[in-house]
Design a protein around this motif. Structure first.
Motif, PDB file in Angstrom:
ATOM      1  N   GLU A   1       0.770  -1.139   0.163  1.00 35.45           N
ATOM      2  CA  GLU A   1      -0.039  -0.017   0.018  1.00 35.45           C
ATOM      3  C   GLU A   1       0.830   1.080   0.042  1.00 35.45           C
ATOM      4  O   GLU A   1       0.274   2.284  -0.314  1.00 35.45           O
ATOM      5  CB  GLU A   1      -1.016  -0.134   1.243  1.00 35.45           C
ATOM      6  CG  GLU A   1      -1.947   1.045   1.250  1.00 35.45           C
ATOM      7  CD  GLU A   1      -3.016   1.072   0.105  1.00 35.45           C
ATOM      8  OE1 GLU A   1      -3.770   2.223  -0.222  1.00 35.45           O
ATOM      9  OE2 GLU A   1      -3.091   0.124  -0.626  1.00 35.45           O
ATOM     10  N   ILE A   2       2.333   1.219   0.390  1.00 37.83           N
ATOM     11  CA  ILE A   2       2.940   2.255   0.384  1.00 37.83           C
ATOM     12  C   ILE A   2       3.065   2.984  -0.879  1.00 37.83           C
ATOM     13  O   ILE A   2       3.646   2.475  -1.853  1.00 37.83           O
ATOM     14  CB  ILE A   2       4.387   1.936   1.097  1.00 37.83           C
ATOM     15  CG1 ILE A   2       4.107   1.402   2.559  1.00 37.83           C
ATOM     16  CG2 ILE A   2       5.413   3.170   1.068  1.00 37.83           C
ATOM     17  CD1 ILE A   2       3.820   2.526   3.596  1.00 37.83           C
ATOM     18  N   GLY A   3       2.694   4.175  -1.028  1.00 34.78           N
ATOM     19  CA  GLY A   3       2.749   4.836  -2.336  1.00 34.78           C
ATOM     20  C   GLY A   3       2.065   4.584  -3.373  1.00 34.78           C
ATOM     21  O   GLY A   3       1.733   4.921  -4.472  1.00 34.78           O
ATOM     22  N   ASP A   4       0.951   3.831  -2.743  1.00 36.06           N
ATOM     23  CA  ASP A   4      -0.392   3.189  -3.769  1.00 36.06           C
ATOM     24  C   ASP A   4      -1.466   4.505  -4.057  1.00 36.06           C
ATOM     25  O   ASP A   4      -1.437   5.341  -3.229  1.00 36.06           O
ATOM     26  CB  ASP A   4      -0.958   2.039  -3.232  1.00 36.06           C
ATOM     27  CG  ASP A   4      -2.073   1.406  -4.142  1.00 36.06           C
ATOM     28  OD1 ASP A   4      -1.518   0.713  -4.972  1.00 36.06           O
ATOM     29  OD2 ASP A   4      -3.146   1.307  -3.766  1.00 36.06           O
TER      30      ASP A   4
ATOM     31  N   TRP B   1       5.005  -4.795 -10.053  1.00 38.15           N
ATOM     32  CA  TRP B   1       3.999  -3.640 -10.137  1.00 38.15           C
ATOM     33  C   TRP B   1       4.363  -2.956  -8.771  1.00 38.15           C
ATOM     34  O   TRP B   1       3.983  -1.791  -9.008  1.00 38.15           O
ATOM     35  CB  TRP B   1       2.597  -4.657 -10.101  1.00 38.15           C
ATOM     36  CG  TRP B   1       1.504  -3.678 -10.004  1.00 38.15           C
ATOM     37  CD1 TRP B   1       1.424  -2.202 -10.279  1.00 38.15           C
ATOM     38  CD2 TRP B   1       0.169  -4.055 -10.182  1.00 38.15           C
ATOM     39  NE1 TRP B   1       0.087  -1.823 -10.494  1.00 38.15           N
ATOM     40  CE2 TRP B   1      -0.505  -2.856 -10.207  1.00 38.15           C
ATOM     41  CE3 TRP B   1      -0.409  -5.367  -9.786  1.00 38.15           C
ATOM     42  CZ2 TRP B   1      -1.868  -3.103 -10.015  1.00 38.15           C
ATOM     43  CZ3 TRP B   1      -1.833  -5.282  -9.878  1.00 38.15           C
ATOM     44  CH2 TRP B   1      -2.596  -4.237  -9.949  1.00 38.15           C
ATOM     45  N   THR B   2       4.703  -3.222  -7.683  1.00 31.46           N
ATOM     46  CA  THR B   2       5.031  -2.734  -6.574  1.00 31.46           C
ATOM     47  C   THR B   2       6.053  -1.625  -7.005  1.00 31.46           C
ATOM     48  O   THR B   2       6.108  -0.483  -6.336  1.00 31.46           O
ATOM     49  CB  THR B   2       5.530  -3.610  -5.433  1.00 31.46           C
ATOM     50  OG1 THR B   2       4.456  -4.587  -5.082  1.00 31.46           O
ATOM     51  CG2 THR B   2       5.625  -2.763  -4.100  1.00 31.46           C
TER      52      THR B   2
ATOM     53  N   LEU C   1       9.801   6.421   0.011  1.00 38.30           N
ATOM     54  CA  LEU C   1       8.862   5.602  -0.635  1.00 38.30           C
ATOM     55  C   LEU C   1       9.633   4.611  -1.772  1.00 38.30           C
ATOM     56  O   LEU C   1       9.325   3.578  -1.870  1.00 38.30           O
ATOM     57  CB  LEU C   1       7.971   6.525  -1.326  1.00 38.30           C
ATOM     58  CG  LEU C   1       6.720   7.297  -0.612  1.00 38.30           C
ATOM     59  CD1 LEU C   1       5.979   7.892  -1.761  1.00 38.30           C
ATOM     60  CD2 LEU C   1       6.201   6.528   0.229  1.00 38.30           C
ATOM     61  N   LYS C   2      10.765   5.215  -2.557  1.00 35.68           N
ATOM     62  CA  LYS C   2      11.490   4.205  -3.386  1.00 35.68           C
ATOM     63  C   LYS C   2      11.954   2.915  -2.616  1.00 35.68           C
ATOM     64  O   LYS C   2      11.823   1.786  -3.032  1.00 35.68           O
ATOM     65  CB  LYS C   2      12.639   5.076  -4.106  1.00 35.68           C
ATOM     66  CG  LYS C   2      12.859   3.987  -5.176  1.00 35.68           C
ATOM     67  CD  LYS C   2      14.137   4.913  -5.974  1.00 35.68           C
ATOM     68  CE  LYS C   2      14.697   4.121  -6.974  1.00 35.68           C
ATOM     69  NZ  LYS C   2      15.402   4.841  -8.191  1.00 35.68           N
ATOM     70  N   LEU C   3      12.810   3.501  -1.452  1.00 39.73           N
ATOM     71  CA  LEU C   3      13.300   2.335  -0.760  1.00 39.73           C
ATOM     72  C   LEU C   3      12.180   1.067  -0.099  1.00 39.73           C
ATOM     73  O   LEU C   3      12.130   0.096  -0.356  1.00 39.73           O
ATOM     74  CB  LEU C   3      14.061   2.781   0.524  1.00 39.73           C
ATOM     75  CG  LEU C   3      14.348   1.644   1.536  1.00 39.73           C
ATOM     76  CD1 LEU C   3      15.482   0.857   1.036  1.00 39.73           C
ATOM     77  CD2 LEU C   3      15.193   2.642   2.700  1.00 39.73           C
ATOM     78  N   ILE C   4      10.959   1.714   0.396  1.00 35.29           N
ATOM     79  CA  ILE C   4       9.896   0.951   0.888  1.00 35.29           C
ATOM     80  C   ILE C   4       9.338   0.129  -0.264  1.00 35.29           C
ATOM     81  O   ILE C   4       9.062  -0.844   0.025  1.00 35.29           O
ATOM     82  CB  ILE C   4       9.019   1.838   1.547  1.00 35.29           C
ATOM     83  CG1 ILE C   4       9.567   2.532   2.738  1.00 35.29           C
ATOM     84  CG2 ILE C   4       7.508   1.002   1.806  1.00 35.29           C
ATOM     85  CD1 ILE C   4       8.582   3.608   3.474  1.00 35.29           C
ATOM     86  N   ARG C   5       9.043   0.845  -1.521  1.00 34.36           N
ATOM     87  CA  ARG C   5       8.682   0.148  -2.797  1.00 34.36           C
ATOM     88  C   ARG C   5       9.704  -1.089  -3.067  1.00 34.36           C
ATOM     89  O   ARG C   5       9.390  -2.372  -3.212  1.00 34.36           O
ATOM     90  CB  ARG C   5       8.553   0.841  -3.836  1.00 34.36           C
ATOM     91  CG  ARG C   5       7.085   1.743  -3.824  1.00 34.36           C
ATOM     92  CD  ARG C   5       6.647   2.323  -5.120  1.00 34.36           C
ATOM     93  NE  ARG C   5       7.572   3.032  -5.621  1.00 34.36           N
ATOM     94  CZ  ARG C   5       7.706   4.712  -5.170  1.00 34.36           C
ATOM     95  NH1 ARG C   5       6.696   4.723  -4.529  1.00 34.36           N
ATOM     96  NH2 ARG C   5       8.513   5.336  -5.655  1.00 34.36           N
ATOM     97  N   THR C   6      10.954  -0.995  -2.796  1.00 32.93           N
ATOM     98  CA  THR C   6      11.986  -1.834  -3.373  1.00 32.93           C
ATOM     99  C   THR C   6      11.768  -3.138  -2.232  1.00 32.93           C
ATOM    100  O   THR C   6      12.065  -4.285  -2.721  1.00 32.93           O
ATOM    101  CB  THR C   6      13.424  -1.260  -3.376  1.00 32.93           C
ATOM    102  OG1 THR C   6      13.332  -0.389  -4.120  1.00 32.93           O
ATOM    103  CG2 THR C   6      14.317  -2.328  -3.626  1.00 32.93           C
TER     104      THR C   6
END
Length: 189
Positions: free
Chosen positions: A16-19, A83-84, A164-169
């Motif tokens: 959900e982070i950055g969704d 997708w994330t 957010l980029k780190l969390i998505r990764t």
């Protein structure tokens, strides 16, 4: 049983982070400045949406062999991992209908925004994988609230400071690990 709850919560909270629904939560918080009705609307919309998604996942699990299901889960987790990594944006330049109060606007907007979203896909997959239907719904709903309630409560301050980029990764890596685990289990059959 608690594994189902914890895995469902973690997967959805990370996904959900950055969704777009998190962006929607920020937009609703800025528009209405009434966090309790917005969080209640997120809860109701998520319960309804994820109940439908989990029902589909449960039915899929009944129709497929264990090996086919594991390969399907591995492919789905791999797709969600990719997708994330792609940041979401709100459609229609972030505009939502605001004729109604914050609760109704949130329920409608969140329910629609979740249709076909990666967290809904994750809910389908989790319900297909785990036998505890209600724990999947509970976990995915808790995950949605863990990711969105702070955004509603804190607003722009937290959203602008999160990496957010780190969390998505990290979230994509988690989905990749689930894909590899499902593929390993399928090979083991």
């Amino acid at each position: 049983m608690f594994e189902t709850l914890l895995v469902s919560t973690g997967i959805v909270a990370l996904a959900e982070i950055g969704d777009k629904t998190q962006l929607l939560a920020l937009l609703l918080a800025a528009r209405y400045r009434k966090p309790i009705p917005i969080i209640a609307g997120i809860l109701i919309a998520t319960l309804a949406n994820h109940f439908l998604a989990a029902s589909l996942g449960h039915q899929i699990a009944q129709l497929l062999s264990e090996s086919t299901l594991l390969w399907l889960l591995a492919a789905s987790f791999l797709a969600v991992a990719a997708w994330t990594l792609v940041p979401d944006k709100l459609d229609d330049d972030g505009q939502i209908a605001v004729k109604h109060g914050p609760f109704i606007a949130t329920v409608i907007a969140f329910f629609i925004a979740e249709m076909g979203d990666k967290t809904q896909v994750a809910t389908v997959m989790l319900a297909a994988q785990f036998e505890y239907f209600w724990m999947v719904i509970g976990g995915t709903t808790i995950g949605m609230l863990l990711a969105n309630a702070p955004v509603v409560l804190v607003g722009n301050f937290a959203a602008e400071r999160l990496p957010l980029k780190l969390i998505r990764t990290l979230a994509a890596t988690g989905f990749l690990a689930f894909a590899l685990y499902c593929a390993w289990q399928a090979f083991s059959l």
